[in-house]
Write an enzyme that holds these catalytic residues in place. Structure first.
Site, PDB file in Angstrom:
ATOM      1  N   ALA A 102      46.449  40.090  43.284  1.00  0.00           N
ATOM      2  CA  ALA A 102      46.653  39.861  41.928  1.00  0.00           C
ATOM      3  C   ALA A 102      47.090  40.847  40.888  1.00  0.00           C
ATOM      4  CB  ALA A 102      45.156  39.246  41.540  1.00  0.00           C
ATOM      5  N   SER A 156      43.433  35.369  42.382  1.00  0.00           N
ATOM      6  CA  SER A 156      42.221  34.915  42.961  1.00  0.00           C
ATOM      7  C   SER A 156      41.480  36.198  43.502  1.00  0.00           C
ATOM      8  CB  SER A 156      42.653  34.022  43.952  1.00  0.00           C
ATOM      9  OG  SER A 156      43.407  34.396  45.049  1.00  0.00           O
ATOM     10  N   HIS A 203      46.458  37.433  45.596  1.00  0.00           N
ATOM     11  CA  HIS A 203      45.062  37.392  46.061  1.00  0.00           C
ATOM     12  C   HIS A 203      44.569  38.958  45.926  1.00  0.00           C
ATOM     13  CE1 HIS A 203      41.187  36.308  47.594  1.00  0.00           C
ATOM     14  NE2 HIS A 203      41.437  36.952  48.721  1.00  0.00           N
ATOM     15  N   SER A 204      43.512  39.042  45.653  1.00  0.00           N
ATOM     16  CA  SER A 204      42.837  40.553  45.854  1.00  0.00           C
ATOM     17  C   SER A 204      43.830  41.416  45.051  1.00  0.00           C
ATOM     18  CB  SER A 204      42.511  40.720  47.045  1.00  0.00           C
ATOM     19  OG  SER A 204      41.521  41.973  47.294  1.00  0.00           O
ATOM     20  N   LEU A 205      44.112  42.677  45.804  1.00  0.00           N
ATOM     21  CA  LEU A 205      44.990  43.632  45.240  1.00  0.00           C
ATOM     22  C   LEU A 205      46.338  42.861  44.927  1.00  0.00           C
ATOM     23  CD1 LEU A 205      45.988  46.375  45.004  1.00  0.00           C
ATOM     24  CD2 LEU A 205      46.912  46.347  47.533  1.00  0.00           C
TER      25      LEU A 205
END
Length: 280
Positions: free
Chosen positions: A105, A129, A101-103
């Site tokens: 990803a 995501s 998720h975020s970083l």
């Protein structure tokens, strides 16, 4: 002066014991900037036979005394060592997937590319995501390294996901800001280098009101795979996938179902109003 980081044992990256009865695909879950393995602890037991394996970056929780990474090219090789050691503890590789998720990803994406470079077993699926596709235009925010503490706190408020009491407690801030700054050092110094797309299916999750990654930016992940690409959109902000974990779990189930058979018991079908786009 460059800080030389000594590679940590694989066990330090994976602080939680494997859940009983979860002998299926291992799902390595990578947290957002400043986040920790506990962000995924509530997922235990929610994905049937899938073994949820939250990854613990240094500088937080069980690794509070470890120096956090501030560059992607230092982080990914050590993480790859840990994941490969965990997937093949006795020489026989166990199927696995990666969720970031975020970083997380971007870290997950570069992790898979690093494993491919080594000729190692690639995952059966990559989930991303809250993150624009690699190579997308910069979001325009200044580097966190140059921000004052007040500016970093304002950024955390804008992104969401951090309780207000943590942002107003000086003692807590002294604990959470160093790993957050280091993680954004990973992000801000990251340079995407085009390579051949992955031969790994990708599922990308976006949110309607995410200030960090627009829906179109997240959809750009389709260019990173030669296999099936699926995009889903949730209603909410940057942390919608964690706040609406049951919806996220259904998407994971849908993507991985072929690795274990029928839909997991207890998971309702995806609601028809939840947007999805599939590309082959």
């Amino acid at each position: 002066m460059t800080t030389v980081l000594e590679a940590a044992p694989a066990a330090s990256w994976l602080p939680f014991a494997e859940q009983p009865g979860c002998a299926g695909v291992r799902l390595y879950c990578l947290p957002h900037a400043g986040g920790s393995a506990s962000a995924y602890r509530s997922w235990f037991g929610r994905l049937g036979p899938v073994s949820v394996r939250p990854v613990q970056p240094p500088g937080r929780e069980t690794r509070l005394r470890d120096t956090p990474y501030d560059r992607m090219d230092r982080l990914v090789p050590d993480l790859a060592d840990a994941v490969l050691a965990d997937t093949s503890p006795e020489g026989e590789t166990r199927p696995y997937a990666v969720y970031g998720h975020s970083l997380g990803a971007l870290v997950g994406f570069e992790l898979v590319r690093e494993i491919r470079r080594r000729g190692g077993p690639v995952p059966v699926h990559l989930f991303v995501s809250g993150c624009a596709a690699p190579g997308s235009p910069d979001d325009g925010d200044p580097p966190v390294a140059g921000m004052t503490q007040d500016e970093v706190v304002a950024l955390l408020r804008r992104i969401g996901g951090t309780p207000e009491w943590m942002l107003t407690d000086p003692t807590v801030l002294r604990m959470i800001l160093p790993p957050f700054r280091a993680d954004f050092g990973v992000r801000d110094s990251y340079e995407y280098r085009p390579q051949a797309p992955l031969s790994v299916p990708i599922t990308a999750l976006a949110a309607t009101d995410d200030p960090r990654a627009g829906i179109d930016d997240v959809a750009g992940w389709r260019d990173q795979t030669t296999r099936r690409f699926t995009a889903h959109t949730l209603t909410g902000g940057h942390f919608a996938v964690l706040e609406q974990a049951a919806v996220t779990h259904r998407y994971i189930d849908r993507a991985l179902r072929g690795t274990w058979g029928p839909q997991l018991p207890g998971l309702a079908p995806v609601h028809p109003q939840e947007a999805s786009v599939v590309h082959h």
